[in-house]
Motif scaffolding. Structure first.
Motif, PDB file in Angstrom:
ATOM      1  N   PRO A  31      43.927  35.211  42.992  1.00 43.72           N
ATOM      2  CA  PRO A  31      43.265  34.547  41.870  1.00 43.72           C
ATOM      3  C   PRO A  31      43.463  35.303  40.552  1.00 43.72           C
ATOM      4  O   PRO A  31      43.650  36.518  40.543  1.00 43.72           O
ATOM      5  CB  PRO A  31      41.787  34.565  42.272  1.00 43.72           C
ATOM      6  N   ASP A  32      43.419  34.559  39.467  1.00 41.27           N
ATOM      7  CA  ASP A  32      43.524  35.124  38.121  1.00 41.27           C
ATOM      8  C   ASP A  32      42.198  34.853  37.407  1.00 41.27           C
ATOM      9  O   ASP A  32      41.870  33.709  37.115  1.00 41.27           O
ATOM     10  CB  ASP A  32      44.674  34.462  37.370  1.00 41.27           C
ATOM     11  N   GLY A  33      41.428  35.897  37.199  1.00 45.55           N
ATOM     12  CA  GLY A  33      40.145  35.732  36.517  1.00 45.55           C
ATOM     13  C   GLY A  33      39.084  35.168  37.442  1.00 45.55           C
ATOM     14  O   GLY A  33      39.043  35.484  38.624  1.00 45.55           O
ATOM     15  N   ASP A  34      38.238  34.311  36.914  1.00 42.65           N
ATOM     16  CA  ASP A  34      37.119  33.767  37.670  1.00 42.65           C
ATOM     17  C   ASP A  34      37.506  32.618  38.601  1.00 42.65           C
ATOM     18  O   ASP A  34      36.737  32.248  39.472  1.00 42.65           O
ATOM     19  CB  ASP A  34      36.031  33.275  36.716  1.00 42.65           C
ATOM     20  N   SER A  35      38.678  32.056  38.425  1.00 45.24           N
ATOM     21  CA  SER A  35      39.111  30.949  39.264  1.00 45.24           C
ATOM     22  C   SER A  35      39.590  31.457  40.619  1.00 45.24           C
ATOM     23  O   SER A  35      40.248  32.495  40.709  1.00 45.24           O
ATOM     24  CB  SER A  35      40.266  30.207  38.581  1.00 45.24           C
ATOM     25  N   LEU A  36      39.249  30.753  41.672  1.00 47.89           N
ATOM     26  CA  LEU A  36      39.737  31.121  42.999  1.00 47.89           C
ATOM     27  C   LEU A  36      41.112  30.522  43.280  1.00 47.89           C
ATOM     28  O   LEU A  36      41.701  30.790  44.316  1.00 47.89           O
ATOM     29  CB  LEU A  36      38.748  30.684  44.076  1.00 47.89           C
TER      30      LEU A  36
END
Length: 72
Positions: A31-36
């Protein structure tokens, strides 16, 4: 795998990012950042700042070349 990392057969390979046309070493699918949602993490040749792309955009893989240096 930990931290939501996924296996991919091209981890460690030189791949093309079909979105940008750049080539880099595939370091992870995670994942990149808060996104799964998974992203492909690529490292530029010679080092630098990693970038992400859609894993579906990976193309033209080249396997890693074995280290040709003699053992110490």
């Amino acid at each position: 795998m930990s931290l939501f990392h996924s296996d991919h057969p091209w981890i460690g390979w030189d791949v093309e990012d079909g979105v940008t046309g750049r080539r880099g070493i595939l370091r992870a699918i995670a994942p990149d950042g808060d996104s799964l949602r998974p992203a492909a993490w690529l490292l530029p040749h010679g080092g630098g700042i990693e970038w992400t792309t859609d894993p579906a955009a990976l193309a033209n893989p080249v396997p890693p070349v074995p280290d040709a240096r003699p053992a110490p």
